[in-house]
Design a protein around this motif. Structure first.
Motif, short mmCIF file in Angstrom:
data_model
loop_
_atom_site.label_atom_id
_atom_site.label_comp_id
_atom_site.label_asym_id
_atom_site.label_seq_id
_atom_site.Cartn_x
_atom_site.Cartn_y
_atom_site.Cartn_z
N VAL A 128 -7.55 90.28 31.85
CA VAL A 128 -8.37 90.40 30.64
C VAL A 128 -9.54 89.43 30.70
CG1 VAL A 128 -8.39 89.96 28.15
CG2 VAL A 128 -6.56 91.31 29.15
N ASN A 129 -9.23 88.19 31.13
CA ASN A 129 -10.27 87.18 31.24
C ASN A 129 -11.33 87.60 32.26
OD1 ASN A 129 -11.31 84.62 30.46
ND2 ASN A 129 -10.65 83.83 32.43
N TRP A 130 -10.87 88.23 33.34
CA TRP A 130 -11.80 88.66 34.37
C TRP A 130 -12.75 89.73 33.82
CZ3 TRP A 130 -10.13 90.87 39.83
CH2 TRP A 130 -11.23 90.80 40.67
N ILE A 131 -12.15 90.72 33.12
CA ILE A 131 -12.97 91.79 32.55
C ILE A 131 -13.97 91.20 31.55
CG2 ILE A 131 -12.89 93.87 31.11
CD1 ILE A 131 -10.10 94.38 32.39
N TRP A 132 -13.48 90.24 30.75
CA TRP A 132 -14.35 89.59 29.78
C TRP A 132 -15.51 88.87 30.50
CZ3 TRP A 132 -13.26 84.64 26.52
CH2 TRP A 132 -14.13 84.60 25.44
N ASN A 133 -15.17 88.20 31.61
CA ASN A 133 -16.19 87.49 32.39
C ASN A 133 -17.27 88.45 32.88
OD1 ASN A 133 -15.41 84.89 32.30
ND2 ASN A 133 -14.43 84.84 34.30
N ILE A 134 -16.82 89.63 33.35
CA ILE A 134 -17.78 90.59 33.90
C ILE A 134 -18.67 91.13 32.78
CG2 ILE A 134 -18.00 92.83 35.05
CD1 ILE A 134 -15.39 92.15 36.53
N THR A 135 -18.05 91.43 31.61
CA THR A 135 -18.88 91.96 30.50
C THR A 135 -19.82 90.90 29.95
OG1 THR A 135 -17.03 91.52 29.03
CG2 THR A 135 -17.28 93.77 29.76
N LYS A 136 -19.37 89.62 29.99
CA LYS A 136 -20.26 88.56 29.52
C LYS A 136 -21.42 88.35 30.47
CE LYS A 136 -16.99 85.50 29.01
NZ LYS A 136 -16.15 84.34 28.78
N GLY A 137 -21.20 88.74 31.74
CA GLY A 137 -22.23 88.54 32.75
C GLY A 137 -22.46 87.08 33.06
N LEU A 138 -21.37 86.36 33.37
CA LEU A 138 -21.49 84.92 33.64
C LEU A 138 -22.30 84.65 34.91
CD1 LEU A 138 -17.98 83.43 32.83
CD2 LEU A 138 -20.12 82.82 31.77
#
Lengths: 138, 112
Positions: A128-138
């Motif tokens: 979930v954290n990974w998907i969130w990271n990708i959507t945030k565009g870190l």
């Protein structure tokens, strides 16, 4: 892998020292160029952030007292900051008192995390954290 | 234990262990009681080649370490982007040896 207590402690100590020097180096670069250094190989090669991308920025935000911002950047940062604060103190305490409480805890944690009912929720959180990271565009 | 059984075990499983450990394993197996044979037969070892492939693909996320059972190191690798990529590359060379060591520990738990 770790048959001996001292081997684990040495490795953890080196890891913590590397972590502290990395944070020091990164914050120095940010104040000089106002841009963080990106250490992630996956991001350089594939262009997508990995699950722990942004944890340096998260730790730096936490150091400035922005808990909410650090949670937003990457919750892993708080975990890393906690580990980096606790582990050196724990190692020194163990060495002074000549015990191996951290080693025993490490072993126990490893055993716990091998159990599917603990491993799968943790894996889910990481994903979930990974998907969130990708959507945030870190 | 019967030397025929031991040799069969060595033949089928020698690739899971370091070559310099094989003769020790053989000696030890010859000494142990025949009742352990069933237990030894059911042991599942990790293939070093598989963990190398996993390390090449998922080493940055620490998956290789999780698979061989080094959960602590796996978490460490996951939290640091594979040790900023450096640890991940070092592990391409270490992971096969680490897998064999893990297999030996697994066997030792049954033998001793």
């Amino acid at each position: 892998m770790f048959s001996g207590r001292n081997k684990l402690y040495l490795l953890l100590f080196i890891a913590c020292a590397a972590g502290y020097s990395w944070i020091f180096y990164d914050s120095a670069t940010i104040s000089a160029h106002s841009k963080p250094v990106e250490g992630c190989l996956l991001k350089h090669i594939a262009g997508i952030p990995c699950p722990s991308c942004g944890s340096t920025r998260s730790v730096l935000a936490l150091m400035q007292g922005n808990l909410i911002q650090s949670l937003y950047i990457n919750p892993f940062g708080i975990l890393i900051a906690l580990l980096m604060l606790i582990v050196p103190v724990w190692i020194i305490a163990d060495l002074v008192t000549k015990r191996k409480t951290l080693f025993d805890y490490y072993r126990q944690a490893e055993r716990l995390m091998k159990k599917p009912r603990i491993a799968f929720p943790l894996l889910f959180l990481v994903l979930v954290n990974w998907i969130w990271n990708i959507t945030k565009g870190l | 234990m019967d030397s025929q059984k031991v040799d069969m075990f060595i033949l089928t499983n020698s690739k899971f262990f370091e070559s310099h450990h094989v003769s020790q394993i053989r000696d030890r197996l010859l000494q142990v009681d025949d009742s352990k044979w069933g237990l030894i037969q059911t042991l599942q070892f990790n293939d070093p080649t598989t963990s190398l492939i996993v390390s090449l693909i998922g080493g940055n996320l620490g998956i290789d370490r999780f698979i061989i059972g080094d959960v602590g190191l796996g978490v460490g690798k996951l939290l640091t982007c594979g040790g900023f990529g450096i640890w991940a590359i070092i592990d391409w060379f270490l992971i096969m040896g680490a897998t064999r060591e893990k297999n030996l520990t697994k066997l030792q738990q049954v033998l001793y």
